[in-house]
Scaffold this motif. Structure first.
Motif, mmCIF file in Angstrom:
data_model
loop_
_atom_site.group_PDB
_atom_site.id
_atom_site.type_symbol
_atom_site.label_atom_id
_atom_site.label_comp_id
_atom_site.label_asym_id
_atom_site.label_seq_id
_atom_site.Cartn_x
_atom_site.Cartn_y
_atom_site.Cartn_z
ATOM 1 N N THR A 60 -51.421 -16.181 -23.878
ATOM 2 C CA THR A 60 -50.463 -15.627 -22.907
ATOM 3 C C THR A 60 -50.702 -16.181 -21.498
ATOM 4 O O THR A 60 -51.792 -16.672 -21.187
ATOM 5 N N GLY A 61 -49.689 -16.023 -20.672
ATOM 6 C CA GLY A 61 -49.820 -16.396 -19.276
ATOM 7 C C GLY A 61 -50.808 -15.511 -18.546
ATOM 8 O O GLY A 61 -51.519 -15.957 -17.632
ATOM 9 N N THR A 62 -50.859 -14.257 -18.946
ATOM 10 C CA THR A 62 -51.807 -13.326 -18.331
ATOM 11 C C THR A 62 -53.237 -13.809 -18.569
ATOM 12 O O THR A 62 -54.055 -13.853 -17.639
ATOM 13 N N GLN A 63 -53.510 -14.199 -19.811
ATOM 14 C CA GLN A 63 -54.871 -14.667 -20.092
ATOM 15 C C GLN A 63 -55.157 -15.999 -19.383
ATOM 16 O O GLN A 63 -56.283 -16.247 -18.959
ATOM 17 N N ALA A 85 -47.016 -11.005 -6.595
ATOM 18 C CA ALA A 85 -47.358 -12.051 -7.567
ATOM 19 C C ALA A 85 -47.736 -11.424 -8.903
ATOM 20 O O ALA A 85 -48.330 -10.347 -8.968
ATOM 21 N N HIS A 86 -47.394 -12.131 -9.965
ATOM 22 C CA HIS A 86 -47.687 -11.655 -11.310
ATOM 23 C C HIS A 86 -49.190 -11.402 -11.465
ATOM 24 O O HIS A 86 -49.611 -10.373 -11.982
ATOM 25 N N CYS A 87 -50.018 -12.337 -10.978
ATOM 26 C CA CYS A 87 -51.461 -12.210 -11.240
ATOM 27 C C CYS A 87 -52.144 -11.221 -10.286
ATOM 28 O O CYS A 87 -53.360 -11.091 -10.295
ATOM 29 N N LEU A 138 -50.930 -19.213 -5.779
ATOM 30 C CA LEU A 138 -49.500 -19.149 -5.479
ATOM 31 C C LEU A 138 -48.736 -19.101 -6.797
ATOM 32 O O LEU A 138 -49.313 -19.376 -7.860
ATOM 33 N N GLU A 139 -47.472 -18.738 -6.713
ATOM 34 C CA GLU A 139 -46.630 -18.638 -7.908
ATOM 35 C C GLU A 139 -45.324 -19.396 -7.651
ATOM 36 O O GLU A 139 -44.703 -19.212 -6.607
ATOM 37 N N ASN A 140 -44.919 -20.249 -8.613
ATOM 38 C CA ASN A 140 -43.725 -21.071 -8.449
ATOM 39 C C ASN A 140 -43.120 -21.321 -9.823
ATOM 40 O O ASN A 140 -43.790 -21.899 -10.667
ATOM 41 N N LEU A 168 -52.198 -22.433 -9.206
ATOM 42 C CA LEU A 168 -50.775 -22.147 -9.282
ATOM 43 C C LEU A 168 -50.457 -21.406 -10.570
ATOM 44 O O LEU A 168 -50.760 -21.893 -11.665
ATOM 45 N N ASP A 169 -49.859 -20.215 -10.438
ATOM 46 C CA ASP A 169 -49.257 -19.558 -11.586
ATOM 47 C C ASP A 169 -47.875 -20.184 -11.737
ATOM 48 O O ASP A 169 -46.921 -19.800 -11.071
ATOM 49 N N GLY A 170 -47.820 -21.168 -12.608
ATOM 50 C CA GLY A 170 -46.567 -21.902 -12.817
ATOM 51 C C GLY A 170 -45.915 -21.494 -14.125
ATOM 52 O O GLY A 170 -45.454 -22.349 -14.879
ATOM 53 N N ALA A 171 -45.872 -20.175 -14.372
ATOM 54 C CA ALA A 171 -45.229 -19.683 -15.592
ATOM 55 C C ALA A 171 -43.860 -20.342 -15.746
ATOM 56 O O ALA A 171 -43.490 -20.781 -16.828
ATOM 57 N N ARG A 172 -43.126 -20.438 -14.638
ATOM 58 C CA ARG A 172 -41.811 -21.090 -14.647
ATOM 59 C C ARG A 172 -41.817 -22.367 -13.807
ATOM 60 O O ARG A 172 -40.839 -22.689 -13.131
ATOM 61 N N LEU A 173 -42.915 -23.094 -13.877
ATOM 62 C CA LEU A 173 -43.033 -24.356 -13.144
ATOM 63 C C LEU A 173 -41.897 -25.321 -13.494
ATOM 64 O O LEU A 173 -41.359 -26.005 -12.624
ATOM 65 N N SER A 207 -43.491 -19.647 -23.305
ATOM 66 C CA SER A 207 -42.756 -18.535 -23.914
ATOM 67 C C SER A 207 -41.667 -17.981 -23.007
ATOM 68 O O SER A 207 -41.031 -16.993 -23.339
ATOM 69 N N LYS A 208 -41.445 -18.600 -21.852
ATOM 70 C CA LYS A 208 -40.341 -18.172 -20.983
ATOM 71 C C LYS A 208 -39.129 -19.039 -21.315
ATOM 72 O O LYS A 208 -38.786 -19.157 -22.472
ATOM 73 N N GLY A 209 -38.539 -19.677 -20.303
ATOM 74 C CA GLY A 209 -37.332 -20.450 -20.547
ATOM 75 C C GLY A 209 -37.494 -21.593 -21.534
ATOM 76 O O GLY A 209 -36.513 -22.081 -22.088
#
Ligand SMILES: *Cc1c(COP(=O)(O)O)cnc(C)c1O
Length: 350
Positions: A60-63, A85-87, A138-140, A168-173, A207-209
């Motif tokens: 997961t992104g959290t982990q 921020a998510h984290c 940062l998150e982007n 960088l939390d680039g979940a949606r990078l 697991s996002k877009g």
């Protein structure tokens, strides 16, 4: 029954038949022995796309963020992070709970950035009264907004001057990269690497877009990834034949990056369709997330609106006076037109 038009998040997508097909054919091994060829291929692939020495596949992104923060910081250290921020806000306080790492949240500006002056202020002097400031995260994209490249330059330069590592939390990078590529006439992978190049470490979600059922990757140099791998193990995230998931992620990287532009287009359609409703403010979306701000008397009607949407087969997320609508590969233009019509009719009746 008609299909549910699920606009709560881009995490709700299902694997396509072609993605399943590739998962079935994936060569597998025990990844805890480093023997899953598909996981190894994915890790090499992500690292190479984003310009890093190494990468680690995590559930997961959290982990992924947790492994990053705990690999950068020790007990009694702190990380600077956006208030939304998510984290910081959405991961159960994991860094503090499991690692004894204290967050130092900073308010966001309207564009999602953290003011440089605020960042500077948040860095503690070397003094026994303070936690040791180690890391800027940062998150982007953040709330669907792209952080401008000149901002990334300035913020990460400041962090480096202050002796901080950067994550960088680039979940949606890749959403940011696709939107940026469209503006600058380059390619999404080039823009993804350009964004990533500012940071010591980067996390991305499949697991996002991108449409994979699960999985994220954490990128960094080889030493960092070795430390992160140890933390992944203690978090229970070392998997076995995880190539079955990694193959979905590889499929996503091959087929689903450029198509994020379609999600962005649908979000823009939604925005244009909802622009001129009394008591409703919409912000022009950079990528695939749209917020509806209910104002004045409309405010009291947010739960009623959610119910009306629900009866029309549309799911959205409501936080306080704000509605969040997220586009993704499992919705199309017809669904978006239906959502616009339902929302417009709702406010017409008031
Ligand atoms: C979804 C998300 C995560 C975490 O992903 P999970 O896989 O749900 O744990 C982290 N950061 C951001 C910005 C996200 O949107």
């Amino acid at each position: 029954m008609n299909k549910l038009i699920d606009l709560r998040s881009d995490t709700v997508t299902r694997p396509t038949p072609a993605m399943y097909e590739q998962m079935l054919r994936a060569p597998l091994g025990d990844d805890t022995y480093g023997e899953d060829p598909t996981v190894n291929a994915l890790q090499e692939r992500v690292a190479s796309i984003l310009g890093f020495e190494a990468a680690l596949f995590v559930p997961t992104g959290t982990q992924s963020n947790l492994c990053a923060i705990l690999a950068h910081c020790g007990r009694g250290d702190e990380y600077i992070v956006g208030q939304n921020a998510h984290c910081y806000r959405w991961e159960g306080g994991g860094a503090a709970v499991l690692g004894g790492v204290q967050p130092q949240p900073v308010e966001h500006e309207a564009d999602g950035t953290l003011l440089l002056a605020r960042l500077r202020e948040a860095v503690k002097p070397d003094n026994e009264h303070h936690a040791i400031t180690r890391l800027l995260t940062l998150e982007n994209t953040i709330g669907g907004k792209m952080l401008p490249l000149p901002y990334l330059d300035a913020a990460t330069l400041l962090a480096t001057e202050c002796g901080l590592a950067t994550h960088l939390d680039g979940a949606r990078l890749f959403n940011a990269a696709v939107a940026q590529a469209e503006r600058s006439g380059t390619t999404p992978t080039l823009e993804a690497r350009r964004i990533a190049s500012h940071f010591d470490t980067v996390s991305v979600c499949f697991s996002k877009g991108l449409g994979a059922p699960a999985g994220s990757a954490l990128c960094g140099n080889a030493n960092f990834i070795k430390r992160a791998k140890r933390i992944r193990k203690l978090c229970g995230g070392a998997m076995r034949q995880s190539g079955i998931l990694a193959s979905a992620a590889l499929y996503a990287l091959d087929h689903n990056i450029a198509r994020l532009a379609e999600d962005h287009r649908l979000a823009m359609l939604l925005y244009e369709g909802l622009l001129d409703i009394d008591g409703v403010q919409v912000e022009r979306p950079d990528t695939n997330i749209l917020f509806l701000e209910l104002q004045g008397t409309a405010q009291e009607r947010s739960s009623e609106l959610l119910r009306t949407l629900g009866s029309a087969g549309i799911a959205a997320t409501g936080h306080y006076q704000r509605l969040r609508l997220v586009t993704h590969m499992d919705v199309d233009e017809v669904d978006i037109a239906h959502a616009i019509q339902t929302i417009r009719n709702f406010f017409k009746k008031s």
